[in-house]
Design an enzyme around this catalytic site. Structure first.
Site: not given
Ligand code: NAD
Length: 469
Positions: A220-222, A224-225, A242, A276
């Site tokens: 997911g997004s940086t 949130t990571g 990731e 991504c």
């Molecule tokens: P996001 O970070 O908003 O959400 C991802 C997941 O995290 C969702 O299931 C969400 O409900 C959960 N989440 C949100 N807040 C949380 C918290 N505080 N604690 C735990 N979990 C939480 O990302 P998104 O908008 O769903 O995806 C888009 C982003 O993901 C883009 O930045 C994209 O580049 C990245 N991405 C990266 C890869 C990779 O392999 N590097 C692959 C796909 C997407």
């Protein structure tokens, strides 16, 4: 309206927190209702996974391989339904959803065939030292909305292949295909091996902090990571992160624009740019700049935008309104700063989150569209004259997922690709992932890798047996 269930300990389970709507991004109509789990239900799922781990950690390699192949068979048998759900909640055209399901099957089978090696470091008359790989326990998988089924498979399969059990939490924007996947897995897996707990209030963060979870694999997004990493500190969870990227592609002057345009377009606009490791910033040498812009516009003009279930559609909507607004905002900012919009570049009237494939020229670093991850159907095209300057600009970002070099001189392109600060660098390609090659980012694109032997090992810890004969 169809109501989906949680899956806890092999049982379809009604949520304690009610339901929320899942929308179709092409129509904004409700597709189905997603369960909102309570925090107590998350605890139940973790307990079920812990109970299953007691036996699954001792399962044989043959048993695990067979289970993964059985799961792959079940995914194949349900492929049409899964693809339909993906289009309805994610928005991508049907052919791409079918590709996603096909990829899920292929990755499951490839993961089944990986080995759990035992390394012998010394074997003398007096001593033998072996390194074994042990599973970690319960793995929490948190996934995004762009390739929801594929990414769930990327997390779940290596986790169970190496002897762990799983609690999965998909994005609340695209949860249905993962719920269905976990139901399918539970047709052949022991109860508690893979559980799914959906909900947008407190479930993801609850998993991050949960003392019963030993590892989080997150895509997911940086930002949130970063939050997950903080939350995971209490019980020192292992992490694979990731995260976001802003991949640069550099096109050298010896490239034939007519030949390269299709590949560049497809890897920049893959999944409407919501990938991504898609090409997100294109650096083109001045000598071929205008010609490549023209050829890319020709490919863009051929796209048929619409509902992914309609015949002939090649280009779907953006997945959600917030992402659509971000894309629009970045394009408007570029326009206000003097950029030239070659094609697309405006919101579409009517229902659905549609935004046409958009090429933006005469834009450069320092502009939001270049500096930020757009994660949508727009590509900034940046002019350069000096290759050293282009490499410097490609690397001048705090993320590093992928990168590419496009050229007819493979040796030269390979040398330049090696200087890009990213986890994967492609030559004459981009965004291609392979089940046997480690994939991951550097800098703020995260750490840890997925896929292949190296990816599998991330779900294990080393145990050394030091045997004095
Ligand atoms: P996001 O970070 O908003 O959400 C991802 C997941 O995290 C969702 O299931 C969400 O409900 C959960 N989440 C949100 N807040 C949380 C918290 N505080 N604690 C735990 N979990 C939480 O990302 P998104 O908008 O769903 O995806 C888009 C982003 O993901 C883009 O930045 C994209 O580049 C990245 N991405 C990266 C890869 C990779 O392999 N590097 C692959 C796909 C997407």
């Amino acid at each position: 309206m169809k109501e989906y269930s949680l899956m806890i300990n092999g049982q379809k389970t009604a949520p304690q927190g009610g339901f929320f709507d899942v929308l179709n991004p092409a129509t904004e109509a409700v597709v189905a209702l997603c369960p909102q789990a309570s925090v107590e239900q998350l605890d139940e799922a973790v307990s079920a996974a812990q109970a299953c781990y007691e036996s699954w950690q001792h399962s044989s390699d043959a048993e695990r391989k067979k289970l993964l192949h059985d799961i792959a068979d079940r995914i194949e048998a349900n492929a049409a339904e899964l693809a339909q759900i993906i289009v309805e909640e994610q928005g991508k055209p049907l052919f791409l959803a079918q590709m996603e399901v096909g990829g899920a099957v292929a990755w499951t089978r490839a993961t089944a065939e990986l080995e759990m090696p035992v390394d012998i470091l010394e074997d003398s008359d007096t001593k033998r030292v072996e390194v074994h790989r042990k599973p970690l326990g319960v793995v929490g998988s948190i996934t995004p909305w762009n390739w929801p089924l594929m990414i769930a498979v990327w997390h779940i399969m290596p986790a169970i292949r190496s002897g762990n059990t799983v609690v999965s939490k998909p994005s609340g924007l695209t949860p249905l295909n993962t719920i269905r996947l976990v139901e399918i897995i539970n047709e052949v897996a022991p109860p508690g091996l893979v559980n799914v707990v959906t909900g947008e209030t407190g479930i993801g963060s609850g998993m991050t902090k949960h003392p019963g979870i030993r590892k989080i694999v997150f895509t997911g997004s940086t930002p949130t990571g970063q939050t997950i990493m903080r939350g995971a500190a209490d019980n020192l969870k292992r992490l694979t992160l990731e995260l976001g990227g802003n991949d640069a592609g550099i096109v050298l002057p010896d490239t034939d624009p007519a030949k390269a345009a299709e590949g560049i377009f497809q890897t920049a606009f893959l999944n409407m740019g919501q990938t991504c490791a898609a090409l997100k910033r294109l650096y083109v040498h001045d000598s071929i700049y205008e010609e490549l812009c023209e050829k890319l516009a020709d490919v863009a003009a051929k796209q048929v935008m619409g509902n992914g279930l309609d015949e002939g559609v090649t280009f779907g909507p953006v997945q959600n309104r917030a992402q659509l607004n971000l894309v629009n905002e970045l394009v408007e900012d570029a326009r206000a700063n003097g950029a030239r919009i070659i094609c697309g570049g405006s919101l579409v009237d009517g229902a659905g989150y549609f935004y046409p494939p958009t090429l933006v020229a005469d834009v450069t670093d320092g502009c939001r569209l270049v500096d930020e991850e757009q994660f949508g159907p727009v590509l900034p095209i940046i002019r350069y004259t000096d290759i050293e300057d282009a490499i410097k600009r490609a690397n001048a970002t705090d993320v590093g997922l992928g990168g590419s070099v496009w050229s007819s001189d493979i040796a030269k392109a390979t040398q330049i690709a090696g200087r890009l600060e990213c986890g994967t660098a492609w030559i004459n390609g981009h965004a291609e992932l392979l089940p046997y090659a480690p994939f991951g980012g550097c800098k703020m694109s995260g750490f840890g890798v997925e896929f292949g032997q190296e990816g599998l090992m991330e779900y294990t810890s080393a145990q050394v047996l030091n045997i004095n004969k």
